[in-house]
Design an enzyme around this catalytic site. Structure first.
Site, PDB file in Angstrom:
ATOM      1  N   LYS A 186      55.248  32.203  25.500  1.00 50.94           N
ATOM      2  CA  LYS A 186      55.789  31.702  24.240  1.00 50.94           C
ATOM      3  C   LYS A 186      56.028  30.206  24.356  1.00 50.94           C
ATOM      4  CE  LYS A 186      60.317  33.623  25.510  1.00 50.94           C
ATOM      5  NZ  LYS A 186      59.833  34.378  26.686  1.00 50.94           N
TER       6      LYS A 186
ATOM      7  N   ASP B 214      65.335  25.785  26.736  1.00 47.77           N
ATOM      8  CA  ASP B 214      64.128  25.500  27.531  1.00 47.77           C
ATOM      9  C   ASP B 214      62.887  25.388  26.654  1.00 47.77           C
ATOM     10  OD1 ASP B 214      64.007  28.279  27.039  1.00 47.77           O
ATOM     11  OD2 ASP B 214      62.874  28.654  28.875  1.00 47.77           O
TER      12      ASP B 214
ATOM     13  N   GLU C   4      56.821  38.054  19.363  1.00 49.34           N
ATOM     14  CA  GLU C   4      57.797  39.138  19.402  1.00 49.34           C
ATOM     15  C   GLU C   4      58.999  38.744  18.558  1.00 49.34           C
ATOM     16  OE1 GLU C   4      59.159  39.982  23.338  1.00 49.34           O
ATOM     17  OE2 GLU C   4      59.966  37.990  23.680  1.00 49.34           O
TER      18      GLU C   4
ATOM     19  N   THR D 266      60.209  41.308  36.806  1.00 46.59           N
ATOM     20  CA  THR D 266      59.128  40.633  36.082  1.00 46.59           C
ATOM     21  C   THR D 266      59.626  39.376  35.363  1.00 46.59           C
ATOM     22  OG1 THR D 266      59.473  42.196  34.275  1.00 46.59           O
ATOM     23  CG2 THR D 266      57.632  42.626  35.751  1.00 46.59           C
TER      24      THR D 266
ATOM     25  N   ASP E 227      61.150  27.329  24.761  1.00 46.95           N
ATOM     26  CA  ASP E 227      60.069  28.313  24.628  1.00 46.95           C
ATOM     27  C   ASP E 227      60.239  29.170  23.367  1.00 46.95           C
ATOM     28  OD1 ASP E 227      62.172  29.873  25.582  1.00 46.95           O
ATOM     29  OD2 ASP E 227      60.972  30.911  27.091  1.00 46.95           O
TER      30      ASP E 227
ATOM     31  N   SER F  81      67.074  29.740  30.287  1.00 46.39           N
ATOM     32  CA  SER F  81      66.710  29.805  28.872  1.00 46.39           C
ATOM     33  C   SER F  81      67.943  29.622  27.989  1.00 46.39           C
ATOM     34  CB  SER F  81      65.990  31.127  28.589  1.00 46.39           C
ATOM     35  OG  SER F  81      65.447  31.133  27.297  1.00 46.39           O
TER      36      SER F  81
END
Length: 573
Positions: free
Chosen positions: A413, A307, A399, A49, A309, A149
């Site tokens: 995000k 990145d 989160e 995922t 986010d 990331s």
């Protein structure tokens, strides 16, 4: 070398388009390093995922050009089988500033266009949230971001968004993985990008696309200024990532003119030379931006991860030092601030099972609804989309790992819009002569001082199955706190202390959640990537009228220490 391994290696060498990884593999063959080759060809880099993520190198267990091409062929085949009008709706592709990201993104575009699928490809590096935004903006069938990331320099990754603009969830992950396996045994279609452009299969996303995102942030209803921005000054770092240009632009648009970027970390650099680990949560990663903030006596020291986010912030204290806020603290500050300005039809907020329970209490006190999902923004966003109703629109989700979504412009995000929102929150406090610390204390006085901690237990080969142990011998108390209920997500069942049960509306997962008296909580789950068990703890201390922040915090820390010690001692080793 055994015949099967030799065949695998030879096949790979024939298909690998990258001279660097070809040479690395050939060197191992020449040196007859069978152990390394066996490990390299022991399987495939797993697609899940979160898409792909791994160390860059040769062979099917690493990130490289052939793996990217095979993955893209599998994704393309799955999209063609699942989504109507894929060819014309197309796929948007962006990439970060890591060394291989540009060529991986271009390879992905060449494979998809060869399959007849239109590709919108960014002409330069792009923050991950821009690609998520682009899926919605263009009504694309999917999105791909080549990024690792905040992983170390030797990593890269491949993240996939579904047509709704959110990260993929089951069953799409396994469906794509099956198609990748098929594609790996076939000839991979490939079209040079010049040919794709000539056939109108490639659309270059130039500056106007970036400006569309920028304008979206500026006009978002959730990001309208409620106070004079002149009261806020901040230092900013892109952490050698792709966030600086857009971060500075959206802050400027919102009226924040006292912004001081860390020059040494402003431009993309895949070596991340000034940080040991380019993750704002890691010790030392925020040192340069805090130093920049001190130099200018700025209110905030802010960071995006590479990145862009995620968003991290350290806030100036009363003694002119800087202290990092936790993801939970930022999350609850956002929740309270955004709900205090949101219209009556937009009061849906979300968080995850391992984040603080405080947001749900704040939401309840402000007549809003708060949903809770499994860990990860793939769940936060897909559930948020499904829960939206005309009279209860999505507002915010977070989160604890520094991820925040403000509004529904991006279904993932977004560290850039979060940066603007936090600056606006601080401007409103400053206009009232208050600080972030004052606001947090007010929230804690109303709902209790919430302290959260995480402990990872490394598993040895002979460590008993901790989850099974707890299921067979369910505790009635943990560290002198009585167990009020236990959620076993593997069974989607909540069992109360009196033996009654209730069904839980969460996907099945190997997670146990113990809700205890006095608001305490323990969550036990295995790590998805390492041989570890992760335990998440929460204690809540009531703040009485004589309490200060420091006295409540000290009491909470002491309770937490005893709590963790007692719980860890009760687990099998």
């Amino acid at each position: 070398m055994n015949t099967h391994l030799q065949h695998q290696v030879n096949q790979w060498l024939q298909q690998d388009p990258d001279p660097k990884t070809q040479q690395a593999l050939q060197t191992l063959v020449d040196n007859q390093d069978e152990a390394a080759l066996t490990a390299m060809f022991s399987g495939r880099l797993a697609f899940g995922t979160a898409g792909l993520r791994g160390v860059v190198g040769p062979g099917p267990m690493a990130m490289n050009r052939l793996v990217v091409r095979q993955t893209t062929a599998g994704l393309g085949a799955y999209l063609l089988s699942q989504i109507s009008h894929v060819a014309t709706r197309g796929v948007i592709i962006g990439y970060d500033g890591r060394h291989d990201s540009y060529v991986f993104a271009h390879d992905a575009a060449s494979v998809l266009t060869a399959m007849g699928i239109t590709v919108r490809l960014t002409t330069q590096v792009a923050a991950t949230p821009l690609v998520a935004f682009g899926v919605k903006h263009f009504n694309a069938a999917a999105g791909i971001v080549v990024t690792a990331s905040h992983n170390p320099p030797q990593y890269n990754g491949y993240k996939v968004y579904w047509e709704n603009g959110a990260q993929i969830i089951p069953p799409h992950d396994s469906g794509i993985a099956a198609r990748i396996t098929q594609a790996a045994n076939q000839t991979i279609p490939f079209m040079e990008l010049s040919a794709a452009k000539a056939q109108d299969k490639l659309i270059w996303l130039k500056d106007d696309f970036y400006q569309t995102y920028r304008q979206g942030v500026h006009s978002a209803s959730e990001l309208q200024q409620h106070a004079d921005p002149k009261g806020v000054s901040l230092a900013y770092t892109a952490m050698h990532g792709v966030g600086a240009n857009m971060a500075e632009a959206v802050l400027h648009d919102a009226g924040f003119k006292q912004v001081y970027s860390v020059t040494a970390q402003r431009e993309p650099d895949g070596d991340f030379p000034t940080v040991n680990f380019p993750n704002p949560e890691e010790k030392g990663a925020m040192d340069l931006v805090i130093a920049e903030a001190k130099k200018h006596q700025a209110m905030l020291a802010c960071a995006n991860d590479p990145d862009a986010d995620r968003f991290a912030v350290a806030v100036r204290t009363a003694d002119n030092d800087y202290k990092m806020l936790t993801g939970d603290q930022v999350g609850v500050l956002f929740g309270e601030y955004l709900l205090s300005h949101a219209p009556a039809h937009q009061r849906l907020v979300g968080t995850t099972i391992v984040s603080s329970s405080l947001l749900s209490k704040v939401a309840q006190s402000l007549h809003a609804s708060c949903y809770t999902t499994l860990t990860g923004f793939k769940w936060l966003m897909n559930v948020g989309i499904n829960k939206c109703e005309a009279d209860n629109q999505f507002l915010f989700a977070y989160e604890e790992a520094l991820g925040y979504t403000v509004g529904s412009m991006v279904w993932d995000k977004d560290g850039l819009s979060a940066l603007v929102a936090f600056a606006q929150l601080c401007a409103e406090l400053a206009e009232k002569g208050r600080t972030v610390w004052d606001k947090l204390e007010q929230i804690y006085r109303q709902h209790g001082f919430h302290l959260n901690a995480q402990v990872s237990i490394a598993l040895k080969p002979d460590t008993p199955n901790i989850g099974e142990f707890l299921r067979q011998q369910p505790p009635t108390a943990i560290a002198d706190y009585a167990v009020l209920s236990c959620d076993d997500l593997s069974q989607s069942l909540r069992t109360f202390a009196n033996g009654t049960t209730a069904v839980i509306d969460l996907p099945k997962s190997d997670v146990l959640i113990y809700c205890l008296e006095n608001g305490a909580r323990v969550i036990v789950r295995p790590s998805g990537t390492e041989p570890k068990i992760k335990c998440y703890y929460e204690v809540v201390e009531t703040m009485n009228v004589t309490d200060t922040w420091e006295s409540a915090q000290q009491r909470a820390k002491q309770a937490m220490s005893q709590f963790i010690q007692a719980h860890q001692a009760s687990l099998p080793s």
